[in-house]
Design an enzyme around this catalytic site. Structure first.
Site, PDB file in Angstrom:
ATOM      1  N   GLN A 202       1.405  -0.785   0.027  1.00 48.89           N
ATOM      2  CA  GLN A 202       0.098   0.067   0.197  1.00 48.89           C
ATOM      3  C   GLN A 202       0.202   1.231  -0.170  1.00 48.89           C
ATOM      4  O   GLN A 202       1.602   1.773   1.361  1.00 48.89           O
ATOM      5  CB  GLN A 202      -1.396  -0.575   0.897  1.00 48.89           C
ATOM      6  CG  GLN A 202      -1.846  -1.202   0.841  1.00 48.89           C
ATOM      7  CD  GLN A 202      -3.096  -1.051   0.320  1.00 48.89           C
ATOM      8  OE1 GLN A 202      -3.465  -0.747   0.654  1.00 48.89           O
ATOM      9  NE2 GLN A 202      -2.817  -1.865  -0.723  1.00 48.89           N
ATOM     10  N   GLY A 243     -11.948   2.334   5.099  1.00 44.13           N
ATOM     11  CA  GLY A 243     -11.012   2.155   4.101  1.00 44.13           C
ATOM     12  C   GLY A 243     -10.254   2.160   3.115  1.00 44.13           C
ATOM     13  O   GLY A 243     -10.326   3.623   2.897  1.00 44.13           O
ATOM     14  N   HIS A 244      -8.858   2.144   2.242  1.00 47.68           N
ATOM     15  CA  HIS A 244      -7.949   2.680   1.792  1.00 47.68           C
ATOM     16  C   HIS A 244      -8.848   3.240   0.453  1.00 47.68           C
ATOM     17  O   HIS A 244      -9.782   2.686  -0.381  1.00 47.68           O
ATOM     18  CB  HIS A 244      -6.997   2.190   0.792  1.00 47.68           C
ATOM     19  CG  HIS A 244      -7.589   0.733   0.945  1.00 47.68           C
ATOM     20  ND1 HIS A 244      -6.135  -0.258   0.061  1.00 47.68           N
ATOM     21  CD2 HIS A 244      -8.787  -0.019  -0.290  1.00 47.68           C
ATOM     22  CE1 HIS A 244      -6.980  -1.596  -0.968  1.00 47.68           C
ATOM     23  NE2 HIS A 244      -7.959  -0.622  -1.260  1.00 47.68           N
ATOM     24  N   ASN A 245      -8.499   4.125  -0.052  1.00 44.94           N
ATOM     25  CA  ASN A 245      -8.643   5.099  -1.058  1.00 44.94           C
ATOM     26  C   ASN A 245      -9.831   5.783  -1.171  1.00 44.94           C
ATOM     27  O   ASN A 245     -10.497   6.163  -2.634  1.00 44.94           O
ATOM     28  CB  ASN A 245      -8.284   3.980  -3.009  1.00 44.94           C
ATOM     29  CG  ASN A 245      -7.138   3.476  -2.857  1.00 44.94           C
ATOM     30  OD1 ASN A 245      -6.687   3.298  -2.148  1.00 44.94           O
ATOM     31  ND2 ASN A 245      -6.930   4.286  -4.298  1.00 44.94           N
ATOM     32  N   SER A 263     -12.786   2.534  -2.086  1.00 40.13           N
ATOM     33  CA  SER A 263     -12.809   3.394  -3.120  1.00 40.13           C
ATOM     34  C   SER A 263     -14.365   3.844  -3.206  1.00 40.13           C
ATOM     35  O   SER A 263     -14.209   4.213  -4.107  1.00 40.13           O
ATOM     36  CB  SER A 263     -11.968   2.892  -4.161  1.00 40.13           C
ATOM     37  OG  SER A 263     -10.852   1.568  -4.119  1.00 40.13           O
TER      38      SER A 263
END
EC number: 2.3.1.191
Length: 337
Positions: A202, A243-245, A263
């Site tokens: 990441q 979460g990521h993004n 995302s």
């Protein structure tokens, strides 16, 4: 290119070397030197990207990457100027290349509070650890036993609670992080290989804009490559997962136990009720409301309120609930003999 405040970029490798180390086969441009990884859409001539799904064929055809990793059947779609590595597992090969070309900076040495602080108004409580390159704005307080990783930038008049960890992050002014918050841990990214699942490095950051509040024991993951962004004045309750993004708008409210998958994009002034769950790659429109306990599996238009599982517009949800209740009550229970 990953942010050099948080990631070390290692020595470039040739396409042939990368293929050998990632389980692929170099079929074109083997002598080209590659120094970084990137997605298809943002890669330049010195970067390696990958395509593992046919839905990204258009992005592959338009990429400016110096090298791409693709399955054998996609070689014909690669731009002529790009080097090519063929792999049965393109994403896994790209993940291996990421680890060969970039490395997260580790907290090898702690610095003194005076090295990190903008002025004497900064308060560092006992047991706090600050990594190299950390900068802390005036009026900010860092709680006991909190760990601030290398390169983190923290603005003015922030309150960072005890036992917080912050890494790979840029934090604005007047931000509050309550006890036990985890900012910038690796997002949940995995891909399959012949030997089983493997983690995907990441390489992104977390950006918390001015006035953000993050509750106790909440987690905000750094991006996989791009950033996870929390907009100005957004307020996050305890035990929330982002979460990521994700790109969260301004003035959002997230009640406890909300879970935002990777995302997700939300507009300004969105409200998430307690224990709401949002599926990945969805868009929540400006001013929308997600009821407590809702499970969202589709985009929500601006201004709408959704409820239920799977979530749908609240009027539809209420009509269906009333209809089911009537159906249940209309059927008398059989008499006991």
């Amino acid at each position: 290119m990953p942010d050099s405040r948080f990631f070390e970029t290692l020595s470039p490798l040739s396409v042939v070397e990368l293929a050998a180390k990632t389980g692929g086969e170099a079929v074109r441009g083997g002598d080209r030197m590659i120094g970084s990884v990137a997605p298809l859409s943002s890669a330049d001539g010195g970067a390696i990207a990958f395509m593992g799904d046919r839905k990204f064929v258009a992005a592959l055809a338009a990429t400016q990457a110096g090298c791409v990793i693709v399955p054998e059947q996609a070689v014909g779609s690669v731009p002529a100027e790009a080097a090519v590595i063929v792999s049965r597992t393109p994403q896994a090969s790209w993940a291996m290349a990421s680890a060969l070309l970039h490395r997260p900076l580790s907290l090898d040495r702690a610095i003194a509070p005076s090295e990190a602080s903008e002025d004497d108004s900064v308060v560092i409580e006992p047991g706090a650890v600050l990594g190299e390159g950390v900068r802390i704005g005036c009026g900010t307080r860092i709680g006991a036993n909190t760990v601030i990783g290398p390169g983190v930038q923290i603005g003015r008049d922030c309150v960072i609670g005890s036992n917080v960890t912050v890494g790979f992050a840029l934090i604005g002014d007047r931000v509050k992080l309550y006890a036990g918050a985890r900012i910038g841990e690796a997002g949940f990214g995995a891909t399959g290989t012949a030997a089983g699942a493997m983690d995907i490095p990441q390489l992104g950051r977390v950006i918390l804009q001015d006035g953000v509040t993050v509750g106790a024991n909440s987690c905000i993951d750094r991006g996989a490559y791009d950033d996870t962004v929390i907009g100005e004045n957004t307020k996050i309750d305890n035990l929330v997962m982002v979460g990521h993004n994700c790109v969260i708008g301004r003035n959002n409210l997230m009640a406890a136990n909300t879970g935002i998958s990777g995302s997700v994009t939300s507009g300004d002034n969105v409200i998430f009720g307690g224990k709401a769950g949002i599926g990945d790659h969805l868009t929540i429109g400006e001013g929308a409301r997600v009821a407590a306990g809702a499970g969202v599996l589709a985009d929500i238009p601006p201004g709408e309120t959704w409820s239920g599982y799977p979530a749908r517009p609240i009027r539809q949800f209420l009509r269906e609930t009333v209809w089911l209740a009537k159906q249940a009550s209309s059927k008398k229970a059989p008499r006991e003999s």
